[in-house]
Enzyme design. Structure first.
Site, PDB file in Angstrom:
ATOM      1  N   SER A 114       0.838  -1.201   0.000  1.00 57.17           N
ATOM      2  CA  SER A 114       0.000   0.000   0.000  1.00 57.17           C
ATOM      3  C   SER A 114       0.873   1.251   0.000  1.00 57.17           C
ATOM      4  O   SER A 114       1.645   1.455  -0.932  1.00 57.17           O
ATOM      5  CB  SER A 114      -0.962  -0.035   1.201  1.00 57.17           C
ATOM      6  OG  SER A 114      -1.957   0.959   1.067  1.00 57.17           O
TER       7      SER A 114
ATOM      8  N   HIS B 171      -5.450  -5.552  -1.292  1.00 56.66           N
ATOM      9  CA  HIS B 171      -5.714  -5.168   0.089  1.00 56.66           C
ATOM     10  C   HIS B 171      -6.570  -6.227   0.791  1.00 56.66           C
ATOM     11  O   HIS B 171      -7.133  -5.973   1.849  1.00 56.66           O
ATOM     12  CB  HIS B 171      -6.434  -3.815   0.137  1.00 56.66           C
ATOM     13  CG  HIS B 171      -5.501  -2.637   0.167  1.00 56.66           C
ATOM     14  ND1 HIS B 171      -4.736  -2.273  -0.911  1.00 56.66           N
ATOM     15  CD2 HIS B 171      -5.217  -1.743   1.151  1.00 56.66           C
ATOM     16  CE1 HIS B 171      -4.021  -1.187  -0.599  1.00 56.66           C
ATOM     17  NE2 HIS B 171      -4.291  -0.863   0.646  1.00 56.66           N
TER      18      HIS B 171
ATOM     19  N   GLU C  50      -2.088  -2.668  -7.764  1.00 56.77           N
ATOM     20  CA  GLU C  50      -3.308  -3.007  -7.037  1.00 56.77           C
ATOM     21  C   GLU C  50      -3.867  -1.706  -6.490  1.00 56.77           C
ATOM     22  O   GLU C  50      -3.179  -0.691  -6.433  1.00 56.77           O
ATOM     23  CB  GLU C  50      -3.030  -4.009  -5.908  1.00 56.77           C
ATOM     24  CG  GLU C  50      -2.078  -3.520  -4.818  1.00 56.77           C
ATOM     25  CD  GLU C  50      -2.735  -2.669  -3.752  1.00 56.77           C
ATOM     26  OE1 GLU C  50      -3.918  -2.888  -3.440  1.00 56.77           O
ATOM     27  OE2 GLU C  50      -2.064  -1.758  -3.216  1.00 56.77           O
TER      28      GLU C  50
END
Length: 340
Positions: free
Chosen positions: A146, A310, A242
């Site tokens: 992330s 995630h 992502e």
């Protein structure tokens, strides 16, 4: 589910073991990055993991405690960053202290690897405060995902150290996630990452195979770094991405930015993991249509649905390492080990 020491031993199979002339056509920074590629030492049972919070904090005491339990169950000793529990709004303390924790862990000879407690936001803010020469001279496992994308990209660009896009400390250490971590960072396997049969949301964008160094991470964070000077060269790279909570038009906008910045035209392959909670809504293009608009014209192998997300089940990918993708079978194969 929380991961236990017994499950770890079962999964790992370790129960019984308690100058240069530069061409105008090849930019100097590409050659330099290849020359400087560094691999950290493999982790082993009993090693000390340093925990840092370079972005946002873990707000709930119970989640912090569970993280410590899960990581100890993997067989690690833990060392907490001095400011890992700090809070300043959505940041885990001020920029200087968050950066100092990262550098302290790299310079600490007692620390064998570093895991970020979570992502959130804040890593871009500390990039100018990091000593990349120190990192280069003290290579060790560094892992997270992330917002940690910023650190993966900057470390790869400025030190050549292979880092790991994988679980953060507070991740749900499922059997799948833990096994990938063990295989890549502990057992030093050349993993072949495929999509489990139970997964349904996956598709090929363009068939074919290609090889290149793995670069990428969270799409939103990566795009926020364009023009900063902290991104490595994407020439002939496999770009993996992502994201979470982004409407399809925002994915369209960010891929457009990657296109306009020239990044998409450089890559040799494209993998999008999962776009979790990325709604289309009324009058929207589908995510597949957006990939058809931006990725298919590149005529490079590309697919959607890899276990990069995630969500709970995630693979551990070595950033900067050479890999091969097969878009028809939707697999990622490491071409060398990621650790020494």
């Amino acid at each position: 589910m929380a991961f236990t020491r017994r499950n770890f031993l079962k999964l790992s199979g370790l129960a019984p073991l308690a100058g240069l002339t530069f061409s105008r056509l090849v930019p100097a920074d590409i050659i330099l990055e290849k020359k400087q590629l560094l691999k950290p030492k493999a982790l082993k049972r009993g090693d000390t993991i340093g925990l840092v919070a370079p972005g946002s904090p873990i707000y709930r005491t119970s989640e912090f405690a569970q993280m410590l339990t899960d990581l100890k169950a993997l067989g690690f000793e833990l060392k907490l960053g001095k400011h890992v529990r700090d809070r300043r709004g959505y940041l885990a303390g001020n920029d200087k202290n968050r950066a100092s924790d990262v550098m302290a862990m790299f310079s600490d000879s007692e620390v064998d690897g570093i895991i970020c407690t979570r992502g959130g936001w804040g890593c871009n803010r500390i990039l100018p405060l990091l000593d990349f020469d120190l990192i280069k001279n003290n290579p060790k496992v560094f892992m997270g995902f992330s917002d940690i994308t910023s650190l993966h990209m900057a470390i790869q660009k400025n030190s050549g150290l292979v880092t790991f896009h994988g679980p953060v400390g507070k991740s749900v250490w499922t059997d799948f996630t833990t096994q990938s971590f063990i295989n890549t960072i502990w057992a030093a396997k050349r993993e072949v990452h495929s999509i489990p049969d139970k997964e349904e949301d996956e598709f090929t964008i363009t068939e074919g195979t290609s090889q290149g160094k793995l670069l990428g991470g969270n799409l939103s964070v990566l795009v926020s770094m364009i023009g900063s000077g902290y991104l490595p060269s994407f020439k002939n790279a496999i770009l993996f991405l992502e994201d979470i909570g982004e409407n399809v038009y925002r994915i369209d906008r960010m891929l457009t930015q990657l296109k306009l910045a020239g990044i998409l035209d450089e890559i040799a392959g494209f993998v999008f993991g999962k776009c979790t909670d990325c709604s289309a809504g009324e009058n929207s293009l589908t995510l597949k249509q957006v990939f058809d608009d931006h990725i298919k014209p590149l005529q490079i192998p590309a697919f959607y649905g890899a276990m990069i997300s995630h969500e709970d089940d995630n693979i551990t990918l070595p950033v900067g390492l050479k890999a091969e993708i097969n878009a028809r079978t939707k697999t990622i194969r490491l071409l060398e080990t990621a650790v020494n």
